[in-house]
Design an enzyme around this catalytic site. Structure first.
Site: not given
Ligand code: PGA
Length: 245
Positions: A10, A91, A167, A227-228
């Site tokens: 998140w 990360h 992202g 992520g998103g």
């Molecule tokens: P994303 O991020 O799915 O928004 O590209 C993945 C992550 O950074 O773990």
């Protein structure tokens, strides 16, 4: 083949009102085959852990020490105490925002294990490194330096996240993901990770419902770090389903 792990990261998103999404994801995960994990902000860890029974809860980082004069930091023991069982380490956003090195990720991983947490170590190349033909070399170097001795299929998962795919909506070609995940598997064997063939290698970077099924079909992809698309149950649950057998 290891059981898949579908993890949501998140990042710095989510107020207490968003806990309802975690509850929906938990309800959806009953009787599903992949393991499911949500890593919310630290402020939500204990409440998320209390509200869930099917899914695991994890943190997004930890300090390498157990306690002490480190203002603003959180120790692995505190994370465990909050009811979490995983921690994401290294990360790319932490590597960039906080200058984290592989050596630091290695130290943090050892502390996380000592506190009884499972570690998800993130690796991945930048666009410049990929264009220069150095993607494999970069990721192999990260793995060799960030993974401590004592790694097993139980205490470690790897997330392959090309930095340029995070992202951005950009996703590598499927054969590039395939090649990188095979290379990572071979490195895990070489490094001497116990039960390396059972160690989960997650793909991360713009994973969503519309691409999860084709990514999940790649042999050495054993889950996702999302992520998103993990911020709402509506978007995340189809990704869980894509990894269900
Ligand atoms: P994303 O991020 O799915 O928004 O590209 C993945 C992550 O950074 O773990």
């Amino acid at each position: 083949m290891p059981k898949a792990l579908v993890a949501g990261n998140w990042k710095m998103n989510g107020l207490r009102a968003a806990l309802v999404e975690i509850e929906k994801i938990d309800a959806h995960s009953a009787d599903k085959s992949p393991d499911v994990l949500i890593c919310p902000a630290t402020t939500l860890l204990s409440e998320a852990a209390e509200k869930t029974t099917k899914i695991a809860i994890g943190a997004q980082d930890c300090h390498q020490n157990t306690s002490g004069a480190h203002t603003g930091d959180i120790s692995p023991e505190m994370i465990r105490d909050a009811g979490a069982s995983y921690v994401i380490l290294g990360h790319s956003e932490r590597r960039v925002d906080h200058g984290e090195s592989d050596a630091l990720v290695n130290d943090k991983t050892q502390s996380a294990w000592a506190a009884g947490l499972r570690a998800i170590i993130c690796v991945g190349e930048t666009l410049e490194q990929r264009k220069a033909g150095k993607a494999s070399e970069t990721v192999a170097h990260q793995l060799r330096n960030a993974i401590p001795t004592g790694a097993t299929a139980d205490n470690l998962a790897i997330a392959y996240e090309p930095v340029w795919a995070i992202g951005t909506g950009l996703v590598p070609e499927l054969n590039d993901i395939d090649e990188m995940h095979r290379m990572i598997r071979a490195e895990l064997r070489d490094i001497g990770v116990q039960d390396s063939d059972e160690t989960r290698i997650l793909y991360g970077g713009s994973m969503k419902a519309s691409n999860a099924t084709e990514i999940a079909a790649i042999e050495d992809v054993n889950g996702g770090l999302v992520g998103g698309a993990s911020l709402s149950a509506e978007q995340f649950c189809p990704i869980i389903d894509a990894f269900s057998n």
